[in-house]
Every structure is written in structure tokens, then in C-alpha cells.
Design a protein around this motif. Sequence first.
Motif, PDB file in Angstrom:
ATOM      1  N   THR A 235      45.699  40.523  45.163  1.00 30.75           N
ATOM      2  CA  THR A 235      47.062  40.752  44.668  1.00 30.75           C
ATOM      3  C   THR A 235      47.628  42.051  45.245  1.00 30.75           C
ATOM      4  OG1 THR A 235      46.633  39.476  42.680  1.00 30.75           O
ATOM      5  CG2 THR A 235      48.414  41.090  42.547  1.00 30.75           C
TER       6      THR A 235
ATOM      7  N   SER B 157      35.667  45.124  45.601  1.00 27.18           N
ATOM      8  CA  SER B 157      34.262  45.367  45.982  1.00 27.18           C
ATOM      9  C   SER B 157      34.099  46.289  47.176  1.00 27.18           C
ATOM     10  CB  SER B 157      33.570  44.058  46.370  1.00 27.18           C
ATOM     11  OG  SER B 157      33.883  43.030  45.529  1.00 27.18           O
TER      12      SER B 157
ATOM     13  N   THR C 203      41.790  34.232  41.792  1.00 26.82           N
ATOM     14  CA  THR C 203      40.331  34.359  41.949  1.00 26.82           C
ATOM     15  C   THR C 203      39.748  35.234  40.836  1.00 26.82           C
ATOM     16  OG1 THR C 203      40.723  34.272  44.333  1.00 26.82           O
ATOM     17  CG2 THR C 203      38.534  34.975  43.632  1.00 26.82           C
TER      18      THR C 203
ATOM     19  N   SER D 205      37.027  34.372  37.562  1.00 24.02           N
ATOM     20  CA  SER D 205      35.802  35.130  37.243  1.00 24.02           C
ATOM     21  C   SER D 205      35.852  35.685  35.833  1.00 24.02           C
ATOM     22  CB  SER D 205      35.611  36.290  38.216  1.00 24.02           C
ATOM     23  OG  SER D 205      35.459  35.826  39.519  1.00 24.02           O
TER      24      SER D 205
HETATM   25  N1  LIG Z   1      52.594  34.902  39.263  1.00 24.70           N
HETATM   26  C1  LIG Z   1      51.755  35.798  38.786  1.00 24.70           C
HETATM   27  O1  LIG Z   1      51.769  36.085  37.579  1.00 24.70           O
HETATM   28  C2  LIG Z   1      50.788  36.467  39.706  1.00 24.70           C
HETATM   29  C3  LIG Z   1      50.080  37.577  39.240  1.00 24.70           C
HETATM   30  C4  LIG Z   1      49.150  38.166  40.094  1.00 24.70           C
HETATM   31  C5  LIG Z   1      48.915  37.643  41.357  1.00 24.70           C
HETATM   32  N2  LIG Z   1      49.632  36.578  41.789  1.00 24.70           N
HETATM   33  C6  LIG Z   1      49.381  36.006  43.124  1.00 24.70           C
HETATM   34  O2  LIG Z   1      48.002  35.741  43.271  1.00 24.70           O
HETATM   35  C7  LIG Z   1      47.661  35.831  44.642  1.00 24.70           C
HETATM   36  C8  LIG Z   1      46.398  36.653  44.782  1.00 24.70           C
HETATM   37  O3  LIG Z   1      45.326  35.972  44.187  1.00 24.70           O
HETATM   38  P1  LIG Z   1      43.928  35.923  44.915  1.00 24.70           P
HETATM   39  O4  LIG Z   1      43.129  34.901  44.224  1.00 24.70           O
HETATM   40  O5  LIG Z   1      44.130  35.778  46.382  1.00 24.70           O
HETATM   41  O6  LIG Z   1      43.357  37.400  44.717  1.00 24.70           O
HETATM   42  P2  LIG Z   1      42.936  38.247  43.429  1.00 24.70           P
HETATM   43  O7  LIG Z   1      42.438  37.382  42.354  1.00 24.70           O
HETATM   44  O8  LIG Z   1      44.040  39.197  43.138  1.00 24.70           O
HETATM   45  O9  LIG Z   1      41.744  39.121  44.033  1.00 24.70           O
HETATM   46  C9  LIG Z   1      40.528  38.463  44.347  1.00 24.70           C
HETATM   47  C10 LIG Z   1      39.584  39.405  45.056  1.00 24.70           C
HETATM   48  O10 LIG Z   1      39.053  40.364  44.133  1.00 24.70           O
HETATM   49  C11 LIG Z   1      37.814  40.784  44.619  1.00 24.70           C
HETATM   50  N3  LIG Z   1      36.767  40.729  43.599  1.00 24.70           N
HETATM   51  C12 LIG Z   1      35.798  41.658  43.454  1.00 24.70           C
HETATM   52  N4  LIG Z   1      34.966  41.323  42.509  1.00 24.70           N
HETATM   53  C13 LIG Z   1      35.387  40.140  42.014  1.00 24.70           C
HETATM   54  C14 LIG Z   1      34.887  39.289  41.007  1.00 24.70           C
HETATM   55  N5  LIG Z   1      33.798  39.584  40.286  1.00 24.70           N
HETATM   56  N6  LIG Z   1      35.535  38.139  40.785  1.00 24.70           N
HETATM   57  C15 LIG Z   1      36.642  37.818  41.480  1.00 24.70           C
HETATM   58  N7  LIG Z   1      37.183  38.590  42.449  1.00 24.70           N
HETATM   59  C16 LIG Z   1      36.541  39.752  42.710  1.00 24.70           C
HETATM   60  C17 LIG Z   1      37.408  39.841  45.747  1.00 24.70           C
HETATM   61  O11 LIG Z   1      37.624  40.507  46.993  1.00 24.70           O
HETATM   62  P3  LIG Z   1      36.442  41.462  47.564  1.00 24.70           P
HETATM   63  O12 LIG Z   1      35.208  40.605  47.629  1.00 24.70           O
HETATM   64  O13 LIG Z   1      36.924  41.969  48.847  1.00 24.70           O
HETATM   65  O14 LIG Z   1      36.298  42.539  46.536  1.00 24.70           O
HETATM   66  C18 LIG Z   1      38.382  38.706  45.603  1.00 24.70           C
HETATM   67  O15 LIG Z   1      38.661  38.036  46.796  1.00 24.70           O
HETATM   68  C19 LIG Z   1      48.837  36.477  45.345  1.00 24.70           C
HETATM   69  O16 LIG Z   1      49.531  35.489  46.087  1.00 24.70           O
HETATM   70  C20 LIG Z   1      49.719  36.980  44.227  1.00 24.70           C
HETATM   71  O17 LIG Z   1      51.074  36.920  44.548  1.00 24.70           O
HETATM   72  C21 LIG Z   1      50.567  35.985  40.988  1.00 24.70           C
END
Ligand SMILES: NC(=O)c1ccc[n+]([C@@H]2O[C@H](COP(=O)([O-])OP(=O)(O)OC[C@H]3O[C@@H](n4cnc5c(N)ncnc54)[C@H](OP(=O)(O)O)[C@@H]3O)[C@@H](O)[C@H]2O)c1
Length: 228
Positions: free
Chosen positions: A57, A82, A154, A158
Amino acid sequence: MDEQKTGSPYVVLNAAMTADGKISTRGGDSRISCEEDLDRLHRLRSEADAVMVGIGTVLEDDPSLSVRRVKGGNPIRIVVDSQARTPSEAKILNEEASTIVAVSNRAEEQEVNRLRSSGAQVIVAGDVRVDLVHLLEQLHEREIRKLLLEGGSTLNWSMFREGLVDELLIAVAPRIVGGEGAKTLVGGEGFKKVSEGIELKLMHYETVGEDLLLIYKVKGSARDPENK
Ligand SMILES: NC(=O)c1ccc[n+]([C@@H]2O[C@H](COP(=O)([O-])OP(=O)(O)OC[C@H]3O[C@@H](n4cnc5c(N)ncnc54)[C@H](OP(=O)(O)O)[C@@H]3O)[C@@H](O)[C@H]2O)c1
């Protein structure tokens, strides 16, 4: 603010979602909420001790996670990252509020030092990915009792899988964006059977501007203030 005694903060997940379950488009656009819902979100932030997002995010949206639309203090900001990939120029590291970057043992020392010199506090939890149970215990030790989780897909998975979410607030926008690759409210590996899924109890619903706000409690949450 509910005082929790179980060693982990009370977690409220808030998300803005389209009517087809997406939290961003295939192009990464996540501006889903109406103006009234943004006001509600900022009020929610002002009532939380901390607000947490995943590094995905931060890299996609570059949010500041501060309170701007209503009066109120800024919560502590937390990035689950991480490998310490949070860019030094990310808005989440600006001086509006304090920031914690949660890394794992996988993070390079040099990157951790870079984040520290950008003003962030760093918590190390876990060997590969961030160990969320351990992280939340450490946040509780720092007096964080109410944690607002703001995604993304993601991290939401978790947090649910680890049984760390207590309440779910979804603002459903009257819009369809489609896209197989567009992020949904909860991604990750997922469950194979509906019967294995996280059980929710609908507590309340109301319209907020043109959006429909749904408020659920996660069934069996040990941190349910009513079960304290
Ligand atoms: N509409 C809404 O309310 C809203 C709100 C927020 C986000 N969003 C959207 O969501 C999207 C991003 O979501 P995303 O799934 O790509 O990313 P995310 O959930 O924001 O981040 C996921 C990343 O966190 C890290 N991480 C470290 N430890 C973790 C664990 N135990 N469990 C899960 N993740 C862990 C990992 O990267 P590392 O391994 O590198 O640490 C993982 O790839 C964007 O497009 C954003 O615009 C929308």
C-alpha cells in the motif's frame, strides 16, 4: 478506547470497496470512498492509537495516514515491511506523526539504518515475513490498545488468518471496476471451503453519502470488549 488485557491491541479493519469486492483497480487506483466516507475514515483514525498498512500500500498509494479532514490527533503510523523497502521520501515518514516500520530479520542492516535516520522507529519481528502476532504484542507493550488496519489485500489476509482482526468496517461504493488482477478486500492464499472462512456477525449498517457502511464483528474474537 477499550482497554485490552490479552497482550494484543483491538484491531479494526477499515476498507473502501467497490460493489464487486475490489479495493483498487487493475491500475492501482484506490480512490473509492465518497467525501463523507473519507470524513468518517479520518474520524476513525483520530480515535485510534495507531494505524497500520502493508508495504504494498505504501509503494502503490504513498498514503500519509494522518488526520486532516476532522479535528483530532494523529495516530502512530505503522508499516509492515519485512525487507525495509519503505522509501525515505514516502509520506508515511513525514513529520506529521511518528512512524514505526516493522521489519523481519531479512531486512538489510543498511536499509534499517536508513529508515532510522529518516526518523522511523524500527521493530524487528519474524525471520522471513513480519511475525504479526509478535508485532502486535510489541505494539501492546507500547501502549497501543486500538489499532486501525487500513490494508491492503495481502496484509488483510494474514491478519485474518492469524486471528488478529476483531472488527471489520467496509464502505461499499456503488461502482463496478472488474479486473481479474484488481486487489480484493482479502487476498492471500485463501480458504478452500466456505466452511473454513472467517465467521462474521453483522452489527450495523447505514448509508454514508452514496456508500453503504457495513460493520461486522469477527465471531469468537478473544479481544471482543464485551467478552473481557
Ligand atoms: N480501498 C482501500 O480501502 C484500500 C486500503 C489499502 C490498500 N488498498 C490497495 O491495496 C493494494 C495493496 O495491497 P497489497 O496486497 O498489494 O499490499 P499490502 O497488503 O499493503 O502489503 C503486502 C506486503 O506486506 C509485506 N508483509 C510483511 N509481512 C507480512 C505478513 N506477515 N503478511 C502479509 N504481508 C506482509 C509483504 O511484503 P514484504 O515481503 O516485502 O515485506 C507483502 O507483500 C493497493 O492497490 C492499494 O491501493 C486499498
